[in-house]
Motif scaffolding. Sequence first.
Motif, PDB file in Angstrom:
ATOM      1  N   VAL A   1       0.858  -1.189   0.000  1.00  0.00           N
ATOM      2  CA  VAL A   1       0.000   0.000   0.000  1.00  0.00           C
ATOM      3  C   VAL A   1       0.889   1.232   0.000  1.00  0.00           C
ATOM      4  N   PHE A   2       0.441   2.296  -0.670  1.00  0.00           N
ATOM      5  CA  PHE A   2       1.259   3.506  -0.760  1.00  0.00           C
ATOM      6  C   PHE A   2       0.369   4.730  -0.914  1.00  0.00           C
ATOM      7  N   SER A   3       0.963   5.894  -0.721  1.00  0.00           N
ATOM      8  CA  SER A   3       0.291   7.161  -1.009  1.00  0.00           C
ATOM      9  C   SER A   3       1.300   8.110  -1.626  1.00  0.00           C
ATOM     10  N   VAL A   4       0.827   8.946  -2.524  1.00  0.00           N
ATOM     11  CA  VAL A   4       1.676   9.930  -3.202  1.00  0.00           C
ATOM     12  C   VAL A   4       1.163  11.326  -2.874  1.00  0.00           C
ATOM     13  N   LEU A   5       2.011  12.145  -2.281  1.00  0.00           N
ATOM     14  CA  LEU A   5       1.710  13.559  -2.049  1.00  0.00           C
ATOM     15  C   LEU A   5       2.406  14.363  -3.134  1.00  0.00           C
ATOM     16  N   ALA A   6       1.670  15.242  -3.799  1.00  0.00           N
ATOM     17  CA  ALA A   6       2.229  16.081  -4.857  1.00  0.00           C
ATOM     18  C   ALA A   6       1.994  17.543  -4.504  1.00  0.00           C
ATOM     19  N   THR A   7       3.066  18.330  -4.475  1.00  0.00           N
ATOM     20  CA  THR A   7       2.940  19.735  -4.105  1.00  0.00           C
ATOM     21  C   THR A   7       3.570  20.636  -5.157  1.00  0.00           C
ATOM     22  N   ASP A   8       3.055  21.849  -5.221  1.00  0.00           N
ATOM     23  CA  ASP A   8       3.624  22.864  -6.106  1.00  0.00           C
ATOM     24  C   ASP A   8       3.183  24.222  -5.585  1.00  0.00           C
TER      25      ASP A   8
ATOM     26  N   ARG B   1      -5.655   8.494 -10.409  1.00  0.00           N
ATOM     27  CA  ARG B   1      -5.872   9.851  -9.880  1.00  0.00           C
ATOM     28  C   ARG B   1      -6.134   9.826  -8.380  1.00  0.00           C
ATOM     29  N   HIS B   2      -6.888   8.851  -7.915  1.00  0.00           N
ATOM     30  CA  HIS B   2      -7.259   8.797  -6.502  1.00  0.00           C
ATOM     31  C   HIS B   2      -6.091   8.432  -5.591  1.00  0.00           C
ATOM     32  N   LEU B   3      -4.998   7.988  -6.175  1.00  0.00           N
ATOM     33  CA  LEU B   3      -3.823   7.640  -5.379  1.00  0.00           C
ATOM     34  C   LEU B   3      -2.935   8.846  -5.072  1.00  0.00           C
ATOM     35  N   VAL B   4      -3.218   9.973  -5.717  1.00  0.00           N
ATOM     36  CA  VAL B   4      -2.375  11.165  -5.583  1.00  0.00           C
ATOM     37  C   VAL B   4      -3.152  12.276  -4.885  1.00  0.00           C
ATOM     38  N   THR B   5      -2.540  12.858  -3.863  1.00  0.00           N
ATOM     39  CA  THR B   5      -3.110  14.014  -3.165  1.00  0.00           C
ATOM     40  C   THR B   5      -2.307  15.252  -3.546  1.00  0.00           C
ATOM     41  N   PHE B   6      -3.001  16.270  -4.064  1.00  0.00           N
ATOM     42  CA  PHE B   6      -2.334  17.503  -4.489  1.00  0.00           C
ATOM     43  C   PHE B   6      -2.533  18.594  -3.437  1.00  0.00           C
ATOM     44  N   GLN B   7      -1.454  19.309  -3.129  1.00  0.00           N
ATOM     45  CA  GLN B   7      -1.505  20.412  -2.183  1.00  0.00           C
ATOM     46  C   GLN B   7      -0.588  21.537  -2.653  1.00  0.00           C
ATOM     47  N   ARG B   8      -0.972  22.767  -2.330  1.00  0.00           N
ATOM     48  CA  ARG B   8      -0.097  23.897  -2.625  1.00  0.00           C
ATOM     49  C   ARG B   8       0.913  24.039  -1.492  1.00  0.00           C
ATOM     50  N   LEU B   9       2.184  24.250  -1.863  1.00  0.00           N
ATOM     51  CA  LEU B   9       3.235  24.412  -0.865  1.00  0.00           C
ATOM     52  C   LEU B   9       4.300  25.357  -1.395  1.00  0.00           C
ATOM     53  N   ASN B  10       4.648  26.328  -0.584  1.00  0.00           N
ATOM     54  CA  ASN B  10       5.726  27.269  -0.874  1.00  0.00           C
ATOM     55  C   ASN B  10       6.941  26.844  -0.061  1.00  0.00           C
ATOM     56  N   PHE B  11       8.043  26.508  -0.726  1.00  0.00           N
ATOM     57  CA  PHE B  11       9.234  26.045  -0.031  1.00  0.00           C
ATOM     58  C   PHE B  11       9.781  27.075   0.953  1.00  0.00           C
ATOM     59  N   MET B  12       9.432  28.355   0.774  1.00  0.00           N
ATOM     60  CA  MET B  12       9.940  29.391   1.660  1.00  0.00           C
ATOM     61  C   MET B  12       9.182  29.444   2.982  1.00  0.00           C
ATOM     62  N   GLU B  13       8.056  28.745   3.066  1.00  0.00           N
ATOM     63  CA  GLU B  13       7.281  28.688   4.301  1.00  0.00           C
ATOM     64  C   GLU B  13       7.665  27.440   5.084  1.00  0.00           C
ATOM     65  N   ASP B  14       7.367  27.438   6.378  1.00  0.00           N
ATOM     66  CA  ASP B  14       7.642  26.260   7.191  1.00  0.00           C
ATOM     67  C   ASP B  14       6.762  25.108   6.734  1.00  0.00           C
ATOM     68  N   PHE B  15       7.338  23.932   6.596  1.00  0.00           N
ATOM     69  CA  PHE B  15       6.552  22.758   6.251  1.00  0.00           C
ATOM     70  C   PHE B  15       7.095  21.554   6.993  1.00  0.00           C
ATOM     71  N   SER B  16       6.211  20.669   7.339  1.00  0.00           N
ATOM     72  CA  SER B  16       6.595  19.422   8.012  1.00  0.00           C
ATOM     73  C   SER B  16       5.498  18.405   7.775  1.00  0.00           C
ATOM     74  N   PHE B  17       5.789  17.141   8.023  1.00  0.00           N
ATOM     75  CA  PHE B  17       4.826  16.068   7.791  1.00  0.00           C
ATOM     76  C   PHE B  17       4.720  15.214   9.046  1.00  0.00           C
ATOM     77  N   ARG B  18       3.510  14.752   9.330  1.00  0.00           N
ATOM     78  CA  ARG B  18       3.304  13.922  10.515  1.00  0.00           C
ATOM     79  C   ARG B  18       4.084  12.613  10.407  1.00  0.00           C
ATOM     80  N   THR B  19       4.177  12.090   9.186  1.00  0.00           N
ATOM     81  CA  THR B  19       4.902  10.845   8.947  1.00  0.00           C
ATOM     82  C   THR B  19       6.071  11.116   8.015  1.00  0.00           C
ATOM     83  N   PRO B  20       7.280  10.704   8.366  1.00  0.00           N
ATOM     84  CA  PRO B  20       8.424  10.930   7.468  1.00  0.00           C
ATOM     85  C   PRO B  20       8.202  10.248   6.117  1.00  0.00           C
ATOM     86  N   MET B  21       8.759  10.842   5.092  1.00  0.00           N
ATOM     87  CA  MET B  21       8.641  10.298   3.748  1.00  0.00           C
ATOM     88  C   MET B  21       9.629   9.157   3.528  1.00  0.00           C
TER      89      MET B  21
END
Length: 271
Positions: A135-142, A191-211
Motif C-alpha cells: 500500500v502507498f500514497s503519493v503527495l504532490a505539491t507545487d 488519480r485517486h492515489l495522488v493528493t495535491f496540495q499547494r506548498l511554498n518552499f519558503m514557508e515552514d513545512f513538516s509532515f506527521r509521517t516521514p517520507m
Amino acid sequence: MTPKVFERMSRYVYEQVGIKLTPAKRIMLEARLQKRLRTLGFDSYEQYAEYLFTARGQQEELQQFIDVVTTNTTEFFREGRHFELLAQKVLPRWRSQFGTSRAMQIWSAGCSFGMEPYTLAMVLADFAERNSGFVFSVLATDISARALQHAQRGIYDEERVESIPESFRKRFLLRSRERARKLVRIAPEIRHLVTFQRLNFMEDFSFRTPMDVIFCRNVIIYFDKPTQERLFSRFCESLRPGGYLFIGHSESLTGMSLPLEAQAPTVYRKV
C-alpha cells in the motif's frame, strides 16, 4: 520594463518564493507578464508593479504573479532511469523491510502539471499488482495554483503521453469519447492515489509521517546556493532514515553537508 522595476520585482520574487531572477531573465519576465497587463488594462510594467504592491494587489494578483513567474516544464517518465531504479531496487528493498506493516509515503515536490506524481502512481500501482498487500500514497505539491488545477483534472493531449510505456497507457489512461479532441485522462484508480496540495518552499513545512521517497527534480536549479542547501536540509528532515531522495540530472549536492549517501547519479539515501 525598466531595470528599476525589474529589480523591485526580482527582489520580491526572491523574498516570496526563493527564486533568483538574474538580469538575464528580464526579457522572459516581460513576455510572461504581457498577458496580465492586457487582462488588467495596464499600459506599462510600472503600472502593474504599483498595483501588485498595494494591499489589493497582494490579495488579488499575488497568486497570478507567482504562477507567471514559476516555470512548469515536465513530462511523463522524465529521466526514466529514476523510475527503473525505483521499481527494481527501492520498492523491493522497502517491501522486504516493512512488508505490509504500513503504507509507503512518497512526495513529489514541485509536481508542476502532475506528470511526475502520476508516473510515480503508475509505477507503484504496477508493483502493488504483483506484490499483494503493498500500500502507498503519493503527495504532490507545487507553488502554482494554476499548475495544481491542471494536475488534479488529469487531462492531457495525446502527444504528451507518448513517453508512457504502452502497457501502462492501456491500463491507466482513458481516451476522450470525442476522438477529434485527441485528449486522454488519467484513470480514476490512479488519480485517486495522488493528493495535491499547494506548498511554498519558503514557508515552514513538516509532515506527521516521514517520507520514504522524495522526488524533487529540476526545481532547485532556480534557487541560489544558500537557499538550495537550506531546502535540501529540510528535505532530509522530512525523510526517514534509509529513505531516498531523487534530484534532477542538472542539479548537484556538491559541497553541501547533508546526511545523504549516493546510490546512483542524482539518487541519494539518508544515512
